[in-house]
Design an enzyme around this catalytic site. Structure first.
Site, mmCIF file in Angstrom:
data_model
loop_
_atom_site.group_PDB
_atom_site.id
_atom_site.type_symbol
_atom_site.label_atom_id
_atom_site.label_comp_id
_atom_site.label_asym_id
_atom_site.label_seq_id
_atom_site.Cartn_x
_atom_site.Cartn_y
_atom_site.Cartn_z
ATOM 1 N N LYS A 118 4.665 2.470 3.224
ATOM 2 C CA LYS A 118 5.648 1.555 2.918
ATOM 3 C C LYS A 118 5.690 1.350 1.372
ATOM 4 O O LYS A 118 4.633 1.318 0.828
ATOM 5 C CB LYS A 118 5.860 0.292 3.508
ATOM 6 C CG LYS A 118 7.101 -0.394 3.353
ATOM 7 C CD LYS A 118 8.303 -0.077 4.302
ATOM 8 C CE LYS A 118 8.142 -0.572 5.524
ATOM 9 N NZ LYS A 118 9.242 -0.264 6.447
HETATM 10 N N1 GLU Z 1 11.946 1.714 7.166
HETATM 11 C C1 GLU Z 1 12.198 2.113 8.597
HETATM 12 C C2 GLU Z 1 11.328 1.179 9.607
HETATM 13 O O1 GLU Z 1 10.800 0.054 8.987
HETATM 14 C C3 GLU Z 1 12.155 3.325 8.939
HETATM 15 C C4 GLU Z 1 10.818 4.219 8.404
HETATM 16 C C5 GLU Z 1 11.105 5.708 8.692
HETATM 17 O O2 GLU Z 1 12.019 6.125 9.143
HETATM 18 O O3 GLU Z 1 10.153 6.362 8.113
HETATM 19 O O4 GLU Z 1 10.955 1.561 10.526
#
Ligand code: GLU
Length: 428
Positions: A118
């Site tokens: 992230k």
């Molecule tokens: N940001 C989204 C989550 O928290 C998607 C992450 C992704 O698709 O890699 O799940």
């Protein structure tokens, strides 16, 4: 499950729990149920790597401003790091690490061949012009170029980012690499290798999981009332899915407030926050409420789908819903979670409920590698199947161990990650 003491509640009231603290507590709790090597738990308490970058941006007035960005890579034992990039003024290094841990569990509970990552930039995107956002995103892609790649780390949208940012990001990366590499990010527009159904997918999966939970508790969906905090990229699709299945969505909100109709809102008629900001709280509904009042409504299902830490020691005693399904990442603090467990209010966790997002990201990545697009019907059908598979695995743990939905979800995820670590071993 441990019970929340008065001191814990006071402590929490004075100090807002960080995503990393919550994530570490959840890991420790899940570990109590499993026979996992202590060294593996210790490794999982730490991210593999965190990169901090300075991103210079030329503003439209010609001045230069430097923003800070991060990418946390938590664990890659099951595959490349995967997870979103957020543009938000509250982004911190700790928050990125906590959120990257959640991605590791989210991918594992869905049995996807990915680990957790992230990142984000400390910025309020509402204060930037389109051109400024584009330059910032492109420069961020360049600063992260050594770290990312379709086989290494695959970013995606998160709070404050969407398909357009992913398109710029992919373009900047591809220009530097000298070839079009769509698989470097997911959540792109379908015309450049994005997947149909990706935008709706986190909300859709919240709807699918809520529908399963409603069935599990033997409720009739036609008599079920639902309140959704945050009618945006997750909440609007969850609300519309449940509305279509016959549930009565009585309240939805945006940052400025909530609207309430005891007879049920027409969720197709309310424009979502992403389509046109301000249209939710501005909608002509029988009653308007504050966001705090929405969280305390006497409904069957409450879906917090806006931001983290909204269900806390301060309001957990006042929540009147019979079931909570988490749409946002980390909406419930540890103390609130304990209060809900004591009060017998089931909480279906984020890492299961909103995992449709990363699941369709996985489909997108497969489509990019194969250079072949799937139809929307195929995406939705396969998403449904994957969600049911994960729900069944979690439900089996709930029934076998008499644990909460969160504990059961972590047990499924941690046992898969830990087994992979044990099989691969520690090198050198
Ligand atoms: N940001 C989204 C989550 O928290 C998607 C992450 C992704 O698709 O890699 O799940």
């Amino acid at each position: 499950m441990a019970t929340a003491t008065a001191t814990e509640e006071d402590e929490e009231a004075q100090h807002e729990e960080s995503a990393l603290e919550t994530a570490r507590r959840q890991l420790a709790r899940a570990a109590e149920y499993l026979d996992v090597d202590e060294g593996t738990i210790e490794r999982l308490n730490h991210p593999d790597r965190v990169q901090r970058v300075s991103i210079p941006l030329q503003r439209d007035d010609g001045s230069t401003e430097v923003f800070t960005g991060y990418r946390a890579q938590h664990d890659s034992v099951r595959g490349p790091f995967k997870g979103g990039l957020r543009f938000h003024p509250g982004v911190t290094e700790e928050e990125c690490i906590g959120l990257s841990m959640w991605m590791t569990w989210k991918c594992a509970v869905m049995d996807l061949p990915f680990g957790g990552g992230k990142g984000g930039i400390v910025v309020d995107p509402k204060e930037l012009s389109e051109g400024e956002k584009e330059r910032l995103t492109r420069r961020f892609a360049e600063e992260l170029r050594d770290l990312i790649g379709p086989k290494h780390d695959i970013p995606a949208p998160d709070m404050g980012t969407g398909p357009q940012e992913m398109a710029w990001f992919m373009d900047a990366y591809s220009m530097q690499e000298g070839e079009t590499i769509p698989g470097v990010v997911t959540g792109k527009p379908p015309v450049i290798g994005g997947s149909y159904g990706r935008e709706e997918s986190p909300g859709r999966s919240v709807g699918i999981i809520a529908e399963q939970a409603i069935e599990y508790y033997d409720w009739d969906i036609a008599d079920t009332t639902v309140a959704v905090q945050g009618f945006g990229s997750v909440g609007a699709y969850a609300a519309r899915y449940l509305d279509e299945k016959g549930a009565k969505v009585v309240a939805v909100s945006d940052v400025d407030g909530a609207i309430f109709d005891p007879d049920g809102l027409d969720t197709q008629d309310v424009e979502d926050h992403d389509a046109r900001p301000g249209m939710v709280s501005g909608y002509d509904a029988p009653e308007s409420l504050s966001n705090e009042e929405l969280l305390e409504l006497d409904v069957d299902v409450l879906i917090p789908a806006a931001i983290g830490n909204v269900l806390t020691a301060d309001n957990a005693h006042d929540v009147q819903a019979d079931l909570i399904v988490e749409g946002a990442n980390g909406p419930t603090t540890t103390t609130a979670d304990e209060i809900f467990a004591e009060r017998g209010i089931p909480v279906v966790p984020d890492i299961l409920a909103n995992a449709g997002g990363v699941t369709v990201s996985y489909f997108e990545w497969l489509q990019d590698i194969n250079r072949r697009q799937w139809s929307l019907e195929r995406v939705n059908e396969e998403l449904h199947q994957e969600m049911l598979k994960a729900w069944t695995a979690v439900k089996a743990e709930v029934e076998a161990r008499d644990v909460t939905w969160r504990e059961a979800t972590y047990i499924v995820a941690l046992s898969r990650v830990a087994e992979a670590h044990e099989a691969r071993g520690l090198w050198p």
